[in-house]
Design a protein around this motif. Structure first.
Motif, short mmCIF file in Angstrom:
data_model
loop_
_atom_site.label_atom_id
_atom_site.label_comp_id
_atom_site.label_asym_id
_atom_site.label_seq_id
_atom_site.Cartn_x
_atom_site.Cartn_y
_atom_site.Cartn_z
N LEU A 1 18.92 5.40 -21.07
CA LEU A 1 18.28 6.31 -21.55
C LEU A 1 18.68 7.71 -20.95
O LEU A 1 18.84 8.59 -21.54
N PHE A 2 18.48 7.82 -19.65
CA PHE A 2 18.70 8.95 -18.68
C PHE A 2 19.98 9.35 -18.70
O PHE A 2 20.35 10.58 -18.87
N GLU A 3 21.11 8.52 -18.83
CA GLU A 3 22.47 8.77 -18.62
C GLU A 3 23.08 9.47 -20.01
O GLU A 3 23.64 10.27 -19.94
N LYS A 4 22.28 8.90 -21.15
CA LYS A 4 22.69 9.46 -22.79
C LYS A 4 22.42 11.12 -22.71
O LYS A 4 22.77 11.72 -23.42
N VAL A 5 21.19 11.50 -22.08
CA VAL A 5 20.44 12.72 -22.12
C VAL A 5 21.23 13.59 -21.22
O VAL A 5 21.13 14.71 -21.04
N SER A 6 21.68 13.10 -19.91
CA SER A 6 21.87 13.87 -18.57
C SER A 6 23.35 14.70 -19.11
O SER A 6 24.24 14.14 -19.82
N SER A 7 23.25 16.08 -18.57
CA SER A 7 24.42 16.86 -18.89
C SER A 7 24.30 17.84 -17.64
O SER A 7 23.67 17.68 -16.77
N ASN A 8 25.39 18.85 -17.75
CA ASN A 8 25.03 19.88 -16.87
C ASN A 8 23.73 20.83 -16.95
O ASN A 8 23.59 21.46 -15.96
N LEU A 9 23.07 20.63 -17.68
CA LEU A 9 21.80 21.61 -18.26
C LEU A 9 20.85 20.54 -17.89
O LEU A 9 19.52 21.29 -17.92
N LEU A 10 20.84 19.15 -17.92
CA LEU A 10 19.89 18.28 -17.63
C LEU A 10 20.19 17.22 -16.65
O LEU A 10 21.08 16.45 -16.97
N ARG B 1 9.44 2.34 -24.30
CA ARG B 1 8.89 3.19 -25.44
C ARG B 1 8.08 4.52 -24.73
O ARG B 1 8.43 5.79 -25.36
N ILE B 2 7.25 4.16 -23.84
CA ILE B 2 6.56 5.36 -23.27
C ILE B 2 7.67 6.36 -22.50
O ILE B 2 7.58 7.69 -22.94
N VAL B 3 8.44 5.75 -22.02
CA VAL B 3 9.53 6.89 -21.37
C VAL B 3 10.35 7.29 -22.38
O VAL B 3 10.46 8.67 -22.13
N GLN B 4 10.81 6.69 -23.49
CA GLN B 4 11.26 7.19 -24.57
C GLN B 4 10.69 8.54 -25.02
O GLN B 4 11.34 9.61 -25.45
N GLU B 5 9.15 8.49 -25.27
CA GLU B 5 8.50 9.32 -25.91
C GLU B 5 8.31 10.56 -24.96
O GLU B 5 8.50 11.66 -25.34
N LEU B 6 8.33 10.13 -23.77
CA LEU B 6 8.13 11.24 -22.56
C LEU B 6 9.19 12.09 -22.54
O LEU B 6 9.53 13.35 -22.28
N LEU B 7 10.56 11.26 -22.72
CA LEU B 7 11.81 11.88 -22.53
C LEU B 7 12.20 12.95 -23.67
O LEU B 7 12.72 13.93 -23.67
N ASN B 8 11.61 12.66 -25.01
CA ASN B 8 11.71 13.28 -26.06
C ASN B 8 10.86 14.51 -25.72
O ASN B 8 11.60 15.69 -26.47
N ASN B 9 9.74 14.34 -25.29
CA ASN B 9 8.92 15.83 -25.33
C ASN B 9 9.63 16.46 -24.30
O ASN B 9 9.52 17.79 -24.38
N SER B 10 9.95 16.04 -23.13
CA SER B 10 10.89 17.01 -21.96
C SER B 10 11.98 17.71 -22.91
O SER B 10 11.86 19.07 -22.27
N ILE B 11 12.74 17.23 -23.59
CA ILE B 11 13.74 17.66 -24.05
C ILE B 11 13.65 18.77 -25.21
O ILE B 11 13.96 19.76 -25.45
N LYS B 12 12.83 18.27 -26.15
CA LYS B 12 12.41 18.94 -27.41
C LYS B 12 11.50 20.06 -27.32
O LYS B 12 11.51 21.30 -27.60
N HIS B 13 10.53 20.04 -26.11
CA HIS B 13 9.28 20.96 -26.36
C HIS B 13 9.25 21.47 -24.85
O HIS B 13 8.97 22.70 -24.79
N ALA B 14 9.53 20.59 -23.88
CA ALA B 14 9.30 21.39 -22.48
C ALA B 14 10.49 22.23 -21.94
O ALA B 14 10.14 23.20 -21.27
N TYR C 1 6.09 9.85 -14.21
CA TYR C 1 7.36 10.61 -14.71
C TYR C 1 6.97 12.08 -14.75
O TYR C 1 5.77 12.49 -14.71
N ALA C 2 7.93 12.78 -14.36
CA ALA C 2 7.65 14.39 -14.05
C ALA C 2 8.90 15.05 -14.48
O ALA C 2 10.08 14.66 -14.43
N ASP C 3 8.78 16.26 -15.18
CA ASP C 3 9.62 17.15 -15.41
C ASP C 3 9.40 18.63 -14.94
O ASP C 3 8.36 18.84 -14.36
N ASN C 4 10.39 19.54 -14.90
CA ASN C 4 10.14 20.90 -14.58
C ASN C 4 10.18 21.76 -15.67
O ASN C 4 10.25 23.16 -15.59
#
Length: 255
Positions: free
Chosen positions: A136-145, A167-180, A200-203
Motif C-alpha cells: 500500500l505504501f509503495e503504491k502511494v510513495s513518490s517524491n512528494l510523499l 482496511r483501517i490502514v487503507q482508510e487512514l492512508l486515504n485520509n492522509s492523501i486526500k484531506h490532510a 499511524y501518524a502523518d504530518n
C-alpha cells in the motif's frame, strides 16, 4: 404493671425497627437485583450490537471479494481477450490507427486490476499483513510523499482481523492523501507485555476540531467500527504544530 408496659413498648419498638430494617434490606436487595439485570441486559444488547456490526463488516468483505473476483476474472479477462484480438488484427492488417485504442485498453486493464486488488487484497492472503501494508505504501510513495513502516512486532492476528487492520490502514492512508495533504506517513506495531499498540501518524493538516472532538466523521466512524471488530480501542489526536496520529491498542491475554 408499669414495667410490663415498658417491656412491651420496647419489644414492639424493636419489632417495628426490625420490620423497617427488613423492608429497607429487601428494597435494597431488589434494587441491586434490578441493577444487575439491567447491566446483564445492557451487556447482552452490547454484545448483540457488536455481533451485528461484525456480521455486517464480514458481509461487506465477502461482497468486496465477490466483486473483486468478478472484476479480475470476468471483466479483466474479457478486456485482455479484446486486446489480444486487436493486436492480432493490427498485425494482420497493419492498421496503425489501433495504437491509441490499444493504449486506452492497457490503461483500462491496469485500472480494473488495481481496483480488483483493492477489493480483494491477494497480497495479504499470500504474503501476510506486513507485505500488504508495505505494498500500500509503495503504491502511494513518490517524491512528494514518503510512507513507511518504522517498527514491526509481528501481531500474529487471525486472517479476518488482519484484513480489518489492513482496511483501517487503507482508510487512514486515504485520509492522509486526500484531506490532510501529508508528505510523511509512518506506521508501527509494538508489542508490550500487556498489549499490542498500532500507531499511524502523518504530518498533514490534522483533523478538524469538531470531527476530532466527536470522532463522527465517516472515515473515523469506519475506523472505530473496524477497530471494535478486532477488539481494539482507537484514539485520535493532532500534533502540537502539525499532523495527526491514530493509536489502536489491543489487550493481550495474560499468561
Amino acid at each position: 404493671m408499669e414495667g410490663k408496659v415498658i417491656l412491651l413498648v420496647i419489644i414492639g419498638t424493636i419489632g417495628v425497627m426490625l420490620m423497617a430494617f427488613s423492608v429497607v434490606f429487601f428494597v435494597l436487595l431488589y434494587r441491586r437485583k434490578m441493577l444487575e439485570n439491567q447491566l446483564k441486559m445492557h451487556e447482552v444488547e452490547s454484545r448483540h450490537q457488536q455481533e451485528m456490526l461484525n456480521a455486517t463488516l464480514r458481509s461487506q468483505e465477502e461482497e468486496r471479494n465477490r466483486l473483486g473476483t468478478e472484476l479480475h476474472d470476468g471483466v479483466g479477462a474479457m478486456l485482455s481477450s479484446i486486446k489480444l484480438n486487436l493486436q492480432v488484427a493490427k498485425r494482420k492488417e497493419g492498421v496503425d490507427s489501433l495504437n491509441p485504442v490499444l493504449g486506452h485498453l492497457d490503461e483500462t486493464i491496469s485500472q480494473v486490476r488495481s481496483i480488483s486488488h483493492q477489493m480483494m487484497p491477494i497480497i495479504l492472503k499470500k504474503y501476510g499483513l506486513k507485505h500488504a501494508i508495505s505494498d500500500l505504501f509503495e503504491k502511494v510513495s513518490s517524491n512528494l510523499l514518503d510512507s513507511s513502516i518504522v517498527h514491526w512486532d509481528d501481531p500474529n492476528l487471525k486472517e479476518e482481523d488482519a484484513l480489518m487492520l489492513y482496511r483501517i490502514v487503507q482508510e487512514l492512508l486515504n485520509n492522509s492523501i486526500k484531506h490532510a495533504e501529508a508528505s510523511v506517513i509512518t506506521f508501527s506495531i509494538q508489542r508490550t507485555p500487556t498489549e499490542l499498540i498500532f500507531e499511524y501518524a502523518d504530518n498533514g493538516k490534522g483533523y478538524p476540531h469538531e470531527i476530532l472532538k466527536n470522532s463522527d466523521g465517516m472515515g473515523l466512524l469506519n475506523i472505530k467500527n473496524r477497530s471494535q471488530a478486532i477488539g481494539a480501542i482507537p484514539t485520535f489526536s493532532n500534533g502540537e504544530d502539525r499532523g495527526s496520529k491514530v493509536n489502536l491498542a489491543i489487550a493481550l491475554p495474560i499468561g
